[in-house]
Enzyme design. Structure first.
Site, PDB file in Angstrom:
ATOM      1  CG  ASP A 195       2.788  11.478  -0.294  1.00 58.90           C
ATOM      2  OD1 ASP A 195       3.330  12.579  -0.853  1.00 58.90           O
ATOM      3  OD2 ASP A 195       2.769  10.523  -0.537  1.00 58.90           O
TER       4      ASP A 195
HETATM    5  C1  FRU Z   1       3.874  10.466  -3.153  1.00 59.12           C
HETATM    6  C2  FRU Z   1       4.760   9.374  -3.053  1.00 59.12           C
HETATM    7  C3  FRU Z   1       4.291   8.102  -2.523  1.00 59.12           C
HETATM    8  C4  FRU Z   1       5.332   7.529  -1.677  1.00 59.12           C
HETATM    9  C5  FRU Z   1       5.742   8.742  -1.023  1.00 59.12           C
HETATM   10  C6  FRU Z   1       7.265   8.691  -0.638  1.00 59.12           C
HETATM   11  O1  FRU Z   1       4.397  11.849  -3.116  1.00 59.12           O
HETATM   12  O2  FRU Z   1       5.682   9.306  -3.822  1.00 59.12           O
HETATM   13  O3  FRU Z   1       3.987   7.282  -3.650  1.00 59.12           O
HETATM   14  O4  FRU Z   1       4.535   6.588  -0.903  1.00 59.12           O
HETATM   15  O5  FRU Z   1       5.659   9.738  -1.837  1.00 59.12           O
HETATM   16  O6  FRU Z   1       7.694   9.621   0.218  1.00 59.12           O
END
Ligand code: FRU
Length: 539
Positions: free
Chosen positions: A22
């Site tokens: 992300d």
């Molecule tokens: C989305 C997610 C979020 C989390 C992050 C962990 O891709 O699963 O919900 O904060 O990635 O890396």
């Protein structure tokens, strides 16, 4: 070219090596754009998550910095997960992020502030001792409790944030309030929820201007605006949104009448695009969206190449003048990378014709094209048994080589000369009683000869809600070795595919325009550019 570089992108954002997911905390501060992102400093698979950090003056050329936030305290010992930045009054940035505090994946919300506001790059971040700011109360699922948004200010002078959660199978965006940004209380009723959607990740909640030319800070909650509620649904890995109204008295988001909420809803992108996040750019009064594209290959291939994941080209977000959807478009700064250019105008394509776009580097290009057609009379019937929400299924039957009436026509990207490998991006027009239905596809099913059983090569697709009275359709594709990001009808439908050609690479990649419909189409205009590499410091 070695295996590590074969599918590396030329102008997309990616680190030198290892896993990314992300985009986090994007912001503009004192002339600098900041991008943080989920990163594994130890390998090409998800794990050991920190916030990596890069800075830019133009969203295209970057300088890599050391990770800004990494596990170091009891409140984030097992991971620093996604979150957002807010610029507080007095020009003070603060980051909210989710910390993992134990092996059971218990999540809390923390904050971090720059150690030195006079450092133009804000390289060092401090996590004060009054963390965590928010822990799950008894009624909240503490392992589905994450990804705080940028805060907005209510009329009562209190800050609000929302974060992703679920209650059983109901997806929820929890709402929290604070007077001082330190003490937060949960508002009993969530900002929004939808039954049967499962866990919500990375919610995003912001205003878009109606008939305006300027976009708005997240704290603008009244005026000639609509609100956007975006959620990332873990079960399908797509980013869905609705448009609606933020009822500030009840602190509730209400989607507009006719909006589909959940699985069949509108999407930012019909392809590989997830966990996106937007921010307001006060320098150009625009709202910018960052999204992540995961690999679509086997994990052991990711490990072999030593990297996984790219950030897609940032996109501006505006409301479609029809008020029923958003329009997304690559930021204008991308155009500074355009190099050698070729043009084609008034080129007719009869059924079965294909024309090569010569003279640009087809594996690393930006292409804009407008097609026109004389009539819609030959459009194929849209069968009443077809699912109006399942464009992808239709595209998997009606591929680019399946002859039609009006369409399929479009581009063939990352192709070999004999089409052993190719990724077509195209339109096909159907007639449904008195309406026309426009299908747009980005079809990876024949993108790679390396395909083994069970590889993920979807025929991503969407229906384009476009007015056809001028009998024209436009398409833009950003082609970058293993990424094809396409924008139909000025950003009404966007589709990103990740593909892994084995032959259609570097100078062996070709680009074509084609028509496989009985109605002749005309390329009104086509411009293609070779794309240069941005400058990235600290390579
Ligand atoms: C989305 C997610 C979020 C989390 C992050 C962990 O891709 O699963 O919900 O904060 O990635 O890396």
């Amino acid at each position: 070219v070695n295996v590590k570089d074969l599918h590396r992108t030329g102008y997309h954002f990616q680190p030198l090596k290892h896993w990314i997911n992300d985009p986090n905390g994007p912001m503009y501060f004192n002339g600098i754009y900041h991008l943080f992102y989920q990163y594994n400093p130890k390998g090409a698979v998800w794990g050991n998550i920190v916030w990596a950090h890069s800075v830019s003056k133009d969203l295209i050329n970057w300088e890599r910095l050391e990770p800004a936030i990494f596990p170091s305290k009891s409140f984030d010992k097992y991971g620093c997960w996604s979150g957002s930045a807010t610029i507080l009054p007095g020009n003070k940035p603060v980051i909210l992020y989710s910390g993992i505090i134990d092996k059971n994946n218990t999540q809390v919300q923390n904050y971090a502030v720059p150690a030195n506001l006079s450092d133009p790059y804000l390289q060092e971040w401090i996590k004060p001792d009054d963390n965590p700011l928010i822990v799950a109360d008894k009624s909240v699922n503490k392992t589905a409790f994450r990804d705080p948004t940028t805060a907005w200010l209510g009329k009562d002078g209190e800050w609000r944030i929302t974060l992703g959660s679920r209650h059983k199978d109901k997806g929820i965006s929890l709402l929290y309030k604070s007077k001082d940004f330190i003490n937060w209380t949960r508002v009993k009723k969530p900002l929004h929820s939808v039954d049967g959607t499962g866990n919500w990740e990375c919610p995003d909640f912001f205003p878009v201007s109606v008939q305006g030319t300027k976009e708005l800070d997240t704290s603008v909650i009244e005026g000639n605006i609509k609100h956007v509620m975006k959620i990332s649904l873990d079960a399908t890995r797509y980013d869905y949104y609705t448009l609606g109204k933020y009822n500030t008295k009840k602190d509730k988001y209400i989607p507009d009448k006719g909006m589909v909420d959940g699985w069949n809803g509108l999407r930012y992108d019909r392809g590989n695009f997830y966990a996106s996040k937007s921010f307001f750019d006060p320098a150009k009064n625009r709202r910018i969206l960052w999204g992540w594209a995961n690999e679509s290959d086997y994990v052991h291939d990711d490990v072999k190449k030593g990297w996984a994941g790219v950030q897609l080209i940032p996109r501006t977000i505006v409301l479609d003048p029809n008020g029923k959807q958003l329009l997304l478009w690559p930021v204008e700064e991308l155009e500074t990378l355009r190099g050698k250019k070729v043009e084609l105008t008034n080129k007719k394509l009869e059924k079965g014709e294909q024309v090569e776009i010569n003279g640009v580097s087809a594996a690393q290009a930006d292409v804009e094209v407008t097609f026109s057609f004389g009539s819609l009379d030959k459009a194929e019937p849209f069968h009443s048994s077809w699912d109006r929400y399942d464009a992808q299924k239709l595209c998997s039957h009606k591929g680019s080589t399946v002859h039609g009436g009006v369409g399929p026509f479009g581009l063939i990207t990352l192709a070999t000369e004999k089409l052993e490998e190719f990724t077509p991006v195209f339109f096909r027009i159907f007639k449904d009683q008195d309406k026309h239905v426009v299908l747009m596809c980005s079809d990876a099913s024949r993108s790679s000869l390396a395909d083994k059983k069970g590889t993920y090569r979807p025929s991503f697709a969407g229906f384009v809600d476009v007015d056809l009275t001028d009998k024209k359709l436009s398409l833009r594709s950003l082609i970058d070795h293993s990424v094809v990001e396409s924008f139909g009808a000025n950003g009404k439908v966007c589709i990103t595919s990740r593909v892994y050609p084995t032959l259609a690479t570097y100078n062996n990649a070709h680009l074509y325009a084609f028509n496989n419909g009985t109605e002749a189409v005309k390329i009104e205009s086509l411009t293609a550019w070779s794309m240069n590499k941005p400058q990235v410091m600290n390579q």
